[in-house]
Motif scaffolding. Structure first.
Motif, PDB file in Angstrom:
ATOM      1  N   PRO A  87     -44.479 -46.566  -2.001  1.00 28.32           N
ATOM      2  CA  PRO A  87     -45.718 -46.604  -0.963  1.00 28.32           C
ATOM      3  C   PRO A  87     -46.172 -45.190  -1.072  1.00 28.32           C
ATOM      4  O   PRO A  87     -47.321 -44.967  -0.337  1.00 28.32           O
ATOM      5  N   ASP A  88     -45.595 -44.275  -1.709  1.00 26.43           N
ATOM      6  CA  ASP A  88     -46.471 -42.981  -1.877  1.00 26.43           C
ATOM      7  C   ASP A  88     -47.250 -42.848  -3.031  1.00 26.43           C
ATOM      8  O   ASP A  88     -47.871 -42.058  -3.332  1.00 26.43           O
ATOM      9  N   ILE A  89     -47.624 -44.065  -3.521  1.00 29.00           N
ATOM     10  CA  ILE A  89     -48.431 -44.087  -4.935  1.00 29.00           C
ATOM     11  C   ILE A  89     -49.446 -45.340  -4.360  1.00 29.00           C
ATOM     12  O   ILE A  89     -49.112 -46.153  -3.899  1.00 29.00           O
ATOM     13  N   ILE A  90     -50.730 -44.945  -4.679  1.00 33.59           N
ATOM     14  CA  ILE A  90     -51.930 -45.883  -4.356  1.00 33.59           C
ATOM     15  C   ILE A  90     -52.395 -46.480  -5.572  1.00 33.59           C
ATOM     16  O   ILE A  90     -52.471 -45.761  -6.591  1.00 33.59           O
ATOM     17  N   PHE A  91     -52.087 -47.749  -5.808  1.00 31.77           N
ATOM     18  CA  PHE A  91     -52.339 -48.602  -7.045  1.00 31.77           C
ATOM     19  C   PHE A  91     -53.910 -49.224  -6.529  1.00 31.77           C
ATOM     20  O   PHE A  91     -54.251 -50.139  -5.619  1.00 31.77           O
ATOM     21  N   LYS A  92     -54.733 -49.145  -7.358  1.00 33.47           N
ATOM     22  CA  LYS A  92     -56.005 -49.403  -7.305  1.00 33.47           C
ATOM     23  C   LYS A  92     -56.254 -51.259  -7.418  1.00 33.47           C
ATOM     24  O   LYS A  92     -56.987 -51.543  -6.713  1.00 33.47           O
ATOM     25  N   ASP A  93     -55.383 -51.695  -8.375  1.00 35.64           N
ATOM     26  CA  ASP A  93     -55.488 -53.032  -8.471  1.00 35.64           C
ATOM     27  C   ASP A  93     -56.833 -53.921  -8.175  1.00 35.64           C
ATOM     28  O   ASP A  93     -56.807 -54.640  -7.340  1.00 35.64           O
ATOM     29  N   GLU A  94     -57.807 -53.564  -8.819  1.00 32.85           N
ATOM     30  CA  GLU A  94     -59.015 -54.205  -8.950  1.00 32.85           C
ATOM     31  C   GLU A  94     -58.851 -55.523  -9.219  1.00 32.85           C
ATOM     32  O   GLU A  94     -59.983 -56.328  -8.912  1.00 32.85           O
ATOM     33  N   GLU A  95     -57.960 -56.023 -10.187  1.00 29.04           N
ATOM     34  CA  GLU A  95     -58.035 -57.487 -10.502  1.00 29.04           C
ATOM     35  C   GLU A  95     -57.162 -58.309  -9.509  1.00 29.04           C
ATOM     36  O   GLU A  95     -57.302 -59.549  -9.297  1.00 29.04           O
ATOM     37  N   ASN A  96     -56.648 -57.704  -8.411  1.00 32.57           N
ATOM     38  CA  ASN A  96     -56.215 -58.433  -7.134  1.00 32.57           C
ATOM     39  C   ASN A  96     -54.906 -59.104  -7.931  1.00 32.57           C
ATOM     40  O   ASN A  96     -54.516 -60.369  -7.374  1.00 32.57           O
ATOM     41  N   THR A  97     -54.333 -58.686  -9.062  1.00 30.31           N
ATOM     42  CA  THR A  97     -53.255 -59.508  -9.458  1.00 30.31           C
ATOM     43  C   THR A  97     -51.898 -58.629  -9.732  1.00 30.31           C
ATOM     44  O   THR A  97     -50.706 -59.308  -9.954  1.00 30.31           O
ATOM     45  N   SER A  98     -51.696 -57.343  -8.949  1.00 31.03           N
ATOM     46  CA  SER A  98     -50.461 -56.540  -8.974  1.00 31.03           C
ATOM     47  C   SER A  98     -50.259 -56.197 -10.477  1.00 31.03           C
ATOM     48  O   SER A  98     -49.235 -55.502 -10.516  1.00 31.03           O
ATOM     49  N   ALA A  99     -51.152 -56.399 -11.278  1.00 33.68           N
ATOM     50  CA  ALA A  99     -50.900 -55.924 -12.780  1.00 33.68           C
ATOM     51  C   ALA A  99     -50.487 -54.323 -12.769  1.00 33.68           C
ATOM     52  O   ALA A  99     -49.945 -53.875 -13.857  1.00 33.68           O
ATOM     53  N   ASP A 100     -51.359 -53.546 -11.847  1.00 35.84           N
ATOM     54  CA  ASP A 100     -51.283 -52.051 -12.053  1.00 35.84           C
ATOM     55  C   ASP A 100     -49.989 -51.630 -11.529  1.00 35.84           C
ATOM     56  O   ASP A 100     -49.726 -50.497 -11.736  1.00 35.84           O
ATOM     57  N   ARG A 101     -49.137 -52.755 -10.968  1.00 37.44           N
ATOM     58  CA  ARG A 101     -47.709 -52.250 -10.450  1.00 37.44           C
ATOM     59  C   ARG A 101     -46.753 -52.632 -11.734  1.00 37.44           C
ATOM     60  O   ARG A 101     -45.483 -52.135 -11.506  1.00 37.44           O
ATOM     61  N   VAL A 102     -47.079 -53.255 -12.514  1.00 35.93           N
ATOM     62  CA  VAL A 102     -46.223 -53.618 -13.513  1.00 35.93           C
ATOM     63  C   VAL A 102     -46.007 -52.803 -14.607  1.00 35.93           C
ATOM     64  O   VAL A 102     -47.042 -52.080 -15.299  1.00 35.93           O
ATOM     65  N   MET A 103     -44.970 -52.177 -15.132  1.00 29.70           N
ATOM     66  CA  MET A 103     -44.374 -51.336 -16.243  1.00 29.70           C
ATOM     67  C   MET A 103     -43.176 -51.414 -16.662  1.00 29.70           C
ATOM     68  O   MET A 103     -42.135 -51.985 -16.220  1.00 29.70           O
ATOM     69  N   THR A 104     -42.806 -50.209 -17.650  1.00 31.73           N
ATOM     70  CA  THR A 104     -41.425 -50.281 -17.910  1.00 31.73           C
ATOM     71  C   THR A 104     -40.668 -49.460 -16.918  1.00 31.73           C
ATOM     72  O   THR A 104     -41.382 -48.650 -16.296  1.00 31.73           O
ATOM     73  N   LYS A 105     -39.484 -49.687 -16.947  1.00 30.86           N
ATOM     74  CA  LYS A 105     -38.654 -48.908 -16.159  1.00 30.86           C
ATOM     75  C   LYS A 105     -38.717 -47.507 -16.314  1.00 30.86           C
ATOM     76  O   LYS A 105     -38.802 -46.403 -15.486  1.00 30.86           O
ATOM     77  N   ARG A 106     -38.954 -47.052 -17.626  1.00 31.70           N
ATOM     78  CA  ARG A 106     -39.008 -45.491 -18.078  1.00 31.70           C
ATOM     79  C   ARG A 106     -40.407 -44.925 -17.293  1.00 31.70           C
ATOM     80  O   ARG A 106     -40.459 -43.644 -16.905  1.00 31.70           O
ATOM     81  N   CYS A 107     -41.351 -45.737 -17.556  1.00 32.14           N
ATOM     82  CA  CYS A 107     -42.778 -45.561 -16.995  1.00 32.14           C
ATOM     83  C   CYS A 107     -42.747 -45.246 -15.367  1.00 32.14           C
ATOM     84  O   CYS A 107     -43.238 -44.225 -14.865  1.00 32.14           O
ATOM     85  N   LYS A 108     -41.994 -46.149 -14.801  1.00 33.74           N
ATOM     86  CA  LYS A 108     -41.947 -46.284 -13.434  1.00 33.74           C
ATOM     87  C   LYS A 108     -41.109 -44.903 -12.737  1.00 33.74           C
ATOM     88  O   LYS A 108     -41.519 -44.322 -11.957  1.00 33.74           O
ATOM     89  N   ASP A 109     -39.978 -44.740 -13.749  1.00 30.61           N
ATOM     90  CA  ASP A 109     -39.462 -43.330 -13.263  1.00 30.61           C
ATOM     91  C   ASP A 109     -40.109 -42.073 -13.253  1.00 30.61           C
ATOM     92  O   ASP A 109     -40.232 -41.264 -12.422  1.00 30.61           O
TER      93      ASP A 109
END
Length: 447
Positions: free
Chosen positions: A85-107
């Motif tokens: 919740p402390d990160i703002i995701f632009k998500d201009e495609e409205n598919t939540s693709a900007d939230r998808v990433m590897t675990k290492r990237c997420k950490d």
């Protein structure tokens, strides 16, 4: 050879010690060694600058691309969603693709989000692009694998982006590029990449100075040798090698090669600790990962008069070499090819690491005090066995192999046991890392 009497008791002592991990803080050798370290001043990254100073797809950065990941591919199941919740995701495609990433990237991204809020209260991290499933990037882009993100702050104040890029480096991203006036590009290694294996070492051909002033390669160094090191009070001393935290004669590894203005060349893995002074001034040298070294930083080198002096790094490159060696000294430091380094890796806190290995040093001292004679006898037996076995002919070895109903010859067993403790990663280091992962903040580890 029987296991040392303290080996079975060491895990209990380590468990007690690890419960106090985190209460010790400090700075590296030099004036003021042992005092509480001061916060490091952040230097804004310049426009178009990237760190480390290698191409994104090299082993020294995020590594080569492994292929595009689509929603219906098997590798898609290895990606995770970031709902911080402390990160703002632009998500201009409205598919939540900007939230998808590897675990290492997420950490790394989650650590960066905390750093942003600490740097600018009320400001949040903003992700404008992460995983790309629509083909908007050039072929080979790490965005197609969820290993790259483009970021800004949510207030979109471009004057903050230089600091934001440096915070991303501190958060553990493997490659950070001030790519555009309007965003910072960050990427990470693949989660299963060999490049993120733990450890920290030097090549076997690297040299140390032993008592008497002679040079010795790390591959020929042995526990009990005394090597040139720096004490906690800043004195150049000869410190005993207790053991090897990592020793592998045949491992091929990638190393950083740092050359100084004085002609010294230090080669070590990126996640080993070395002592750096970014200003080359009168500040004490801070223990940092070798990956943080930059051209212009100063290191401490040993001089002929038994003193130390600063020497500026003039070039940094990558090299591959065979063999990895990490000797642990009583002082916790040593001069490798004339440059001061720590005995420790992975944990970016030399004092804490040195304190955590205190039980091992104590047990080693007790073992030397009470069992010195036994240890010498065992060493002599190992040497004798090795020599005897080395003089056997091929037919002798074959006949020994057939002895005792086809069981392995005693000579081979003894020889393997003699070298068991100095091969691969030391058991104490493995155990300590497991406990540290439980008790310590992940920010102090190499990522």
């Amino acid at each position: 050879m029987k296991q040392s009497w303290w080996a079975s008791l060491a895990p209990l002592g380590l468990l007690a010690a690890c419960t106090w991990l985190g209460v010790v803080q400090g700075c590296g050798p030099g004036p003021g060694y042992g005092t509480r370290s001061r916060p490091r001043k952040l230097t804004p990254m310049r426009y178009k600058q990237f760190f480390p100073n290698f191409s994104e797809n090299t082993l020294g950065a995020s590594g080569r691309a492994e292929g595009k990941i689509s929603r219906n591919s098997e590798r898609f199941n290895q990606l995770v969603c970031n709902y911080n919740p402390d990160i703002i995701f632009k998500d201009e495609e409205n598919t939540s693709a900007d939230r998808v990433m590897t675990k290492r990237c997420k950490d790394c991204l989650n650590r960066l989000a905390i750093a942003v809020m600490n740097q600018w209260p009320g400001v949040h991290l903003r992700v404008t692009e992460a995983w790309d499933e629509d083909g908007h990037h050039p072929p080979g882009s790490l965005h197609y694998e969820g290993r790259a993100v483009d970021i800004t702050t949510d207030d979109r104040e471009t004057k903050k982006y230089g600091i934001l890029a440096q915070l991303a480096v501190e958060a553990g991203f493997d490659w950070v590029h001030y790519e555009s006036r309007y965003h910072i590009h960050c990427s990470v290694k693949a989660d299963k990449s060999e490049a993120v294996e733990r450890g920290g070492c030097f090549p076997g051909w690297a040299r140390v100075t032993v008592a008497g002033g002679k040079q010795k390669t790390l591959s020929s160094l042995a526990p009990g040798d005394r090597v040139l090191a720096l004490s906690g009070t800043g004195q150049v001393i000869y410190s005993q090698v207790l053991l090897f935290l990592h020793r592998d004669q045949e491992k091929q590894s990638l190393f950083l090669s740092l050359e100084t203005a004085g002609g010294h060349r230090l080669v070590l893995t990126t996640h080993h600790l070395m002592f750096l002074d970014p200003d080359c001034g009168h500040r004490e040298h801070q223990a940092q990962f070798a990956s943080r070294a930059k051209v212009g930083d100063c290191v401490l080198i040993s001089t002929a008069g038994g003193q130390t002096e600063k020497s500026r790094i003039v070039s940094i490159s990558l090299t591959e070499s065979m063999g990895v060696f990490a000797p642990l000294t009583e002082a916790g430091t040593l001069f490798v090819d004339g440059v001061l380094v720590s005995s420790y890796a992975l944990l970016e806190d030399h004092n804490l690491a040195h304190w955590a290995f205190g039980p091992l040093r104590l047990l080693h001292s007790l073992d030397q005090l009470f069992w010195r004679k036994t240890a010498k006898e065992e060493q002599s037996a190992c040497t004798k066995t090795e020599k005897q076995f080395g003089t056997l002919t091929a037919s002798d070895k074959a006949s020994i192999n057939k002895h005792d109903n086809g069981s392995e010859p005693l000579a081979v067993k003894d020889q393997e046991q003699c070298f068991l403790e100095i091969s691969d990663v030391h058991w104490y280091a493995r155990l300590l890392y497991k406990f540290a992962c439980i008790f310590l903040d992940s920010n102090v580890f190499q990522h």
